[in-house]
Motif scaffolding. Structure first.
Motif, mmCIF file in Angstrom:
data_model
loop_
_atom_site.group_PDB
_atom_site.id
_atom_site.type_symbol
_atom_site.label_atom_id
_atom_site.label_comp_id
_atom_site.label_asym_id
_atom_site.label_seq_id
_atom_site.Cartn_x
_atom_site.Cartn_y
_atom_site.Cartn_z
ATOM 1 N N LEU A 107 0.836 -1.200 0.000
ATOM 2 C CA LEU A 107 0.000 0.000 0.000
ATOM 3 C C LEU A 107 0.868 1.247 0.000
ATOM 4 N N SER A 108 0.527 2.213 -0.871
ATOM 5 C CA SER A 108 1.210 3.506 -0.903
ATOM 6 C C SER A 108 0.292 4.534 -0.246
ATOM 7 N N LEU A 109 0.254 4.525 1.074
ATOM 8 C CA LEU A 109 -0.665 5.392 1.820
ATOM 9 C C LEU A 109 0.118 6.262 2.793
ATOM 10 N N PRO A 110 -0.417 7.453 3.138
ATOM 11 C CA PRO A 110 -1.586 8.073 2.506
ATOM 12 C C PRO A 110 -1.260 8.608 1.118
ATOM 13 N N VAL A 111 -2.301 8.968 0.371
ATOM 14 C CA VAL A 111 -2.137 9.472 -0.990
ATOM 15 C C VAL A 111 -2.260 10.993 -0.968
ATOM 16 N N GLN A 112 -1.278 11.675 -1.547
ATOM 17 C CA GLN A 112 -1.343 13.126 -1.634
ATOM 18 C C GLN A 112 -2.526 13.543 -2.509
ATOM 19 N N GLU A 113 -3.252 14.588 -2.070
ATOM 20 C CA GLU A 113 -4.438 14.982 -2.829
ATOM 21 C C GLU A 113 -4.093 15.547 -4.209
ATOM 22 N N ASP A 114 -2.837 15.903 -4.436
ATOM 23 C CA ASP A 114 -2.452 16.371 -5.767
ATOM 24 C C ASP A 114 -1.713 15.287 -6.559
ATOM 25 N N ALA A 115 -1.874 14.019 -6.145
ATOM 26 C CA ALA A 115 -1.218 12.919 -6.844
ATOM 27 C C ALA A 115 -1.722 12.848 -8.282
ATOM 28 N N PRO A 116 -0.830 12.586 -9.260
ATOM 29 C CA PRO A 116 -1.260 12.520 -10.669
ATOM 30 C C PRO A 116 -2.106 11.287 -10.935
ATOM 31 N N LEU A 117 -2.922 11.371 -11.980
ATOM 32 C CA LEU A 117 -3.743 10.235 -12.374
ATOM 33 C C LEU A 117 -2.848 9.073 -12.783
ATOM 34 N N GLY A 118 -3.272 7.870 -12.432
ATOM 35 C CA GLY A 118 -2.491 6.682 -12.736
ATOM 36 C C GLY A 118 -1.549 6.266 -11.627
ATOM 37 N N THR A 119 -1.492 7.042 -10.530
ATOM 38 C CA THR A 119 -0.638 6.671 -9.403
ATOM 39 C C THR A 119 -1.100 5.337 -8.816
ATOM 40 N N VAL A 120 -0.152 4.414 -8.600
ATOM 41 C CA VAL A 120 -0.488 3.101 -8.052
ATOM 42 C C VAL A 120 -0.697 3.233 -6.547
ATOM 43 N N ILE A 121 -1.888 2.817 -6.095
ATOM 44 C CA ILE A 121 -2.236 2.917 -4.676
ATOM 45 C C ILE A 121 -1.929 1.612 -3.949
ATOM 46 N N ALA A 122 -2.263 0.479 -4.577
ATOM 47 C CA ALA A 122 -2.073 -0.815 -3.923
ATOM 48 C C ALA A 122 -1.956 -1.904 -4.983
ATOM 49 N N LEU A 123 -1.353 -3.027 -4.570
ATOM 50 C CA LEU A 123 -1.260 -4.213 -5.415
ATOM 51 C C LEU A 123 -2.220 -5.259 -4.870
ATOM 52 N N ILE A 124 -2.956 -5.917 -5.767
ATOM 53 C CA ILE A 124 -4.010 -6.858 -5.370
ATOM 54 C C ILE A 124 -3.752 -8.182 -6.068
ATOM 55 N N THR A 125 -3.809 -9.261 -5.286
ATOM 56 C CA THR A 125 -3.634 -10.603 -5.816
ATOM 57 C C THR A 125 -4.876 -11.421 -5.488
ATOM 58 N N VAL A 126 -5.421 -12.139 -6.488
ATOM 59 C CA VAL A 126 -6.574 -13.006 -6.275
ATOM 60 C C VAL A 126 -6.194 -14.421 -6.694
ATOM 61 N N SER A 127 -6.827 -15.412 -6.062
ATOM 62 C CA SER A 127 -6.533 -16.815 -6.386
ATOM 63 C C SER A 127 -7.762 -17.654 -6.087
ATOM 64 N N ASP A 128 -7.846 -18.821 -6.743
ATOM 65 C CA ASP A 128 -8.945 -19.769 -6.534
ATOM 66 C C ASP A 128 -8.381 -21.165 -6.756
ATOM 67 N N ARG A 129 -8.585 -22.050 -5.768
ATOM 68 C CA ARG A 129 -8.012 -23.400 -5.846
ATOM 69 C C ARG A 129 -8.737 -24.283 -6.845
ATOM 70 N N SER B 51 -8.616 1.082 3.545
ATOM 71 C CA SER B 51 -8.960 2.481 3.792
ATOM 72 C C SER B 51 -7.865 3.359 3.198
ATOM 73 N N VAL B 52 -8.250 4.191 2.235
ATOM 74 C CA VAL B 52 -7.301 5.073 1.549
ATOM 75 C C VAL B 52 -7.447 6.472 2.133
ATOM 76 N N GLU B 53 -6.413 6.914 2.828
ATOM 77 C CA GLU B 53 -6.416 8.246 3.431
ATOM 78 C C GLU B 53 -5.778 9.242 2.453
ATOM 79 N N VAL B 54 -6.417 10.406 2.338
ATOM 80 C CA VAL B 54 -5.939 11.457 1.444
ATOM 81 C C VAL B 54 -5.153 12.465 2.277
ATOM 82 N N ALA B 55 -3.887 12.669 1.928
ATOM 83 C CA ALA B 55 -3.026 13.604 2.652
ATOM 84 C C ALA B 55 -3.227 15.020 2.102
ATOM 85 N N ASP B 56 -3.199 15.977 2.998
ATOM 86 C CA ASP B 56 -3.459 17.373 2.632
ATOM 87 C C ASP B 56 -2.231 18.017 2.002
ATOM 88 N N VAL B 57 -2.489 18.862 1.001
ATOM 89 C CA VAL B 57 -1.477 19.773 0.470
ATOM 90 C C VAL B 57 -2.027 21.189 0.591
#
Length: 836
Positions: free
Chosen positions: A355-377, A442-448
């Protein structure tokens, strides 16, 4: 010698592992390498940093790291040269079992900015496992009456390798009585039978030892052996037989405990006890299989025992023996091949990492917030997973590789609107019915610092009485910053400028934290009527943002100046000669006075104080003009010398006064010509001076009136242009406020201002107001300090109009007094120019 034969093969594998590296799969975006199993520590895998397009110098600063899920630290990267190498022993069989495909999936993660790469390292099988039989010695009993070509099934060997390395061939040691029959089921599965090729004679040969050799297809070849001990028995000559040698069964993995799998029905040509059959599982059946299945020895029914799980094991091979009760007993054999069918009994799993938290409110579009892995046996469509995210959030999922996703910023953030987002990621498989699982973050937005402090209005009008105590609190400014923490910490300061010859900071100060404005010294209305300045509000952000507000401080007049006499009455006393023959209404002289205050505090009235012991005086003074004139004809009863005391009083609260003494001497007519001559001269001078002063006065009034009319026209035009939705400039709220009586106020809808001047009845003050002028935050508090101007503070007024109108009133009054004074023309002209 065997080691010499294997040497070139090992070297050949190592050479292949060096040359078959760093191959990108077309269109997949995955880095693919290939290495053989059992490679030594430090074996080169690939130049992973170079292949990913990363500079060696940025590996450490960008926190380059390799993550392998459930694979430990089999592979490692040298951060100095960017080479991926073997870190510990890799056993393909322990890693993937007998799976045809075996790969180690790596996630390469770098920060600043966050990037994720997927690397697949294929582990190639080498021939490192020899064929293994279930036992080293197998004993088989053959009755001597066994017919030629009788067959006895043998359990084949198993090889932990795959492919050609697991392709087994068998060879039986030479024997005149038995030979080996191999039946191929599929490429890797064989059924082995020991076939009797020559009739047995127990009396001639009771036991025989055979050696069965299994050889795999690897290079170099590996072998395994089993010793077969054959005992020849002399009894029962018919064995039980099954309708078919192999039974193929399919079962759902959720089959209940005790479900019938198959019912066997073997037959025996003998009679009596030699034909009674008993069923049992072969001794070759593993203990794991025995925990899942059971067989009824009498009926031959095979039923499930315990729970079956496709994800744990996909198939079972069961060898069944049917033995008769003859002496010696004879037995027949068959094979039950059971394959499990997958059902959708495993829900997907979701994990959120990096997780890249918190996220700056002026972060550019396309910023990676988190990596997600899914699986099914599950397998097939039951294991195909789709991933979704909570709607109405500024994020989206981007598929990176197979079941790997990145949650990235999809739209702009604003912490002042939303400071925290609850994001739920849901994974759903393709089964019927489908199963799902979710994970939340929970994604917290950091103030600028993107909001400047804001005042409620751009300017405030403050009323302060003059002669205030030093350090008095006159107003409080307040600005609000929508940011958080230090970005919202507001401090206040004066915008320094010059007020005349002095600095603004010598008049007022502002508290940096509270915004309270203080008057540092007593203010004097006669010196400074309006103090206009700006207060700046700055936040503590980097860089700091700020805004300014304008304060217009009107110094309200107090009655702190007594009237001042002009002309000869300014002396202690003045003497005038009056002829006894003058009649009623004769003007003896005129008292001239001015007051440095404003408004009613500068409105003067004149009173004649009665002389001590005098019943009645033949003189009076004009209430507002100050002219001393006779009230009747003079007679002998009047004293020849009279002392007149004129009291000059303003209309302030409390009123301030001054006195002028006029000595009047009554003379005979023969003595009057001198006085009359002097009076005529003075009258001529006064008339000339009045003409000049009146000319200046008319010019001044016309100029000021023109300026006022122009100001009103411009103000009306600006109001109309600022409020286009209210239609054209139709009559609105009253814009003028005048006094028609002393101390009382009323609205006037007249657009043309009235200039109140002249003598006689009380003068009317002309004042222009703007009802749209707003009040400051503490206007009610400061209003408690006002007296006569309290109503002005509630209604508000336009500053330039008020100043112009009040100036006209004051100067008209002053010019009237000046014109009526006894000053000579030069003095009047000097006073006029100085005042104007």
């Amino acid at each position: 010698m065997p080691s010499l034969r294997r040497g070139p093969g090992v070297r050949q594998c190592l050479l292949l592992s060096v040359f078959l590296l760093a191959v990108w799969e077309t269109g997949s975006g995955q880095l693919h390498y290939s290495i053989p199993e059992e490679a030594k520590h430090g074996t080169f895998v690939g130049r992973i940093a170079q292949d990913l397009g990363l500079e060696l110098a940025e590996l450490v600063p960008r926190l380059f790291r390799v993550v392998s899920k459930d694979r430990g630290n089999l592979l490692e990267v040298n951060l100095q040269n960017g080479i991926l190498f073997v870190n510990s022993r890799i056993d393909r069989e322990a890693l993937c079992g007998r799976s045809a495909e075996c790969s180690i999936h790596l996630e390469v993660i770098v920060d600043r900015p966050l990037q994720v790469f997927h690397v697949e390292v294929e582990v190639r099988d080498i021939n490192d496992n020899p064929p293994v039989f279930p036992m080293t010695v197998k004993t088989i009993q053959f009755p001597e009456s066994r017919l030629l070509d009788s067959r006895f099934p043998l359990e084949g060997a198993s090889d932990a390798d795959i492919g050609v390395n697991a392709l087994l061939s068998y060879k039986l040691s030479h024997d005149e009585f038995f030979f080996l029959d191999i039946q191929t089921n599929d490429e890797l599965s064989h059924s082995l039978f020991l076939v009797l090729g020559k009739s047995l004679d127990r009396e001639e040969r009771a036991e025989m030892n055979l050696l069965l050799l299994a050889t795999d297809g690897g290079k170099p070849e590996l072998t395994g052996t089993i010793q077969i001990l054959i005992k020849v028995l002399d009894v029962n000559d018919n064995e039980p037989t099954f309708p078919q040698s192999v039974y193929k069964i399919q079962l759902l993995e959720n089959t209940e405990n005790g479900t019938l799998v198959v019912k066997l029905n073997a037959s025996d040509a003998d009679e009596g006890s030699n034909s009674e059959i008993v069923y049992s599982l072969s001794s070759d059946v593993s203990s794991t299989t025995r925990t899942k299945f059971k067989i009824d020895p009498t009926s031959g029914e095979i039923r499930t025992k315990g729970e079956l799980d496709y994800e744990e094991r996909k198939s079972y091979d069961i060898l069944v023996t049917a033995s008769d009760k003859g002496i010696p007993p004879m037995s027949g054999h068959c094979k039950i091949s059971i394959k499990l069918v997958d059902i959708n009994d495993n829900a997907p799993k979701v994990s959120i990492t990096s997780l890249s938290l918190p996220v700056q409110e002026d972060a550019p579009l396309g910023t990676v917030i988190a990596l997600i892995t899914v699986s099914d046996r599950d397998s097939g469509i039951n294991g195909q997973v789709t991933c979704t995210i909570t709607i109405q959030v500024p994020f989206k999922l981007v598929s990176t590789f197979k079941n790997y996703y990145s949650m990235v910023l999809d739209s702009a953030l604003d912490r002042e609107t939303t400071s925290d987002y609850k994001v739920v990621v849901t994974a759903r498989d393709g089964g019927s019915p489908s199963l799902w699982a979710s994970a939340s973050v929970s994604v917290e937005v950091a103030d600028v610092n993107d909001n400047a402090p804001a005042f409620a209005q751009p300017e405030y009008t403050v009323f302060v009485k003059e002669n205030n105590p030093p350090g008095a609190h006159i107003f409080t400014v307040s600005a609000v910053d929508a940011d958080a923490q230090e970005n919202a910490l507001v401090s206040y300061s004066l915008v320094e400028r010059r007020v005349g010859e002095r600095a603004l900071s010598s008049y007022v100060s502002v508290h940096a934290e509270s915004g309270k404005v203080y008057a540092l010294q007593p203010l004097d209305h006669e010196e400074l009527e309006l103090l206009q300045f700006q207060v700046s509000a700055r936040d503590a952000g980097v860089p700091a943002l700020g805004s300014d507000v304008t304060l217009q401080v009107f110094v309200l007049d107090e009655n702190d100046n007594a009237p001042t006499l002009l002309g000869p009455p300014a002396r202690s006393s003045v003497s005038e000669l009056v002829s006894w023959s003058v009649g009623s209404g004769f003007v003896v002289t005129k008292v001239h006075a001015v007051d440095a205050d404003s408004g009613y505090n500068a409105w003067l009235s004149y009173e004649l104080q009665p002389a001590a012991g005098s019943s009645r005086s033949p003189f009076r003074v004009g209430l507002y003009t100050g002219e001393i004139s006779t009230t009747r004809a003079l007679d002998d009863a009047d004293a020849p010398s009279q002392r007149l005391l004129v009291l000059v009083k303003d209309h302030g609260e409390p009123a301030l006064t001054t006195t002028a003494t006029v000595l009047v001497s009554l003379v005979e007519t023969s003595q009057a010509p001198k006085a009359s001559s002097r009076a005529l001269v003075d009258a001529a001078r006064l008339e000339g001076s009045l003409v000049d002063v009146n000319v200046y006065l008319i010019i001044a009034i016309c100029a000021v009136s023109s300026l006022l009319v122009l100001t009103l026209v411009l103000y009306t035009a600006l109001r109309c242009s600022a409020e286009p939705m209210e239609g054209s400039c139709a009559p609105g709220k009253p814009m003028l406020l005048c006094s028609s009586e002393i101390g009382s106020w009323s609205y006037s809808k007249q657009r043309k201002p009235r200039v109140c001047s002249g003598e006689g009845p009380p003068k009317t003050d002309l004042m222009a107001f703007s009802p749209s002028l707003s009040h400051g935050p503490d206007s009610a508090e400061e209003g408690q300090q006002l007296s006569g101007s309290e109503y002005l503070g509630k209604v508000g007024f336009k500053i330039d109009q008020f100043s112009a109108c009040r100036t006209i009133y004051l100067k008209c009054s002053y010019f009237h007094c000046l014109a009526s004074s006894s000053l000579n023309f030069g003095e009047k002209k000097k006073h006029f120019r100085k005042t104007w």
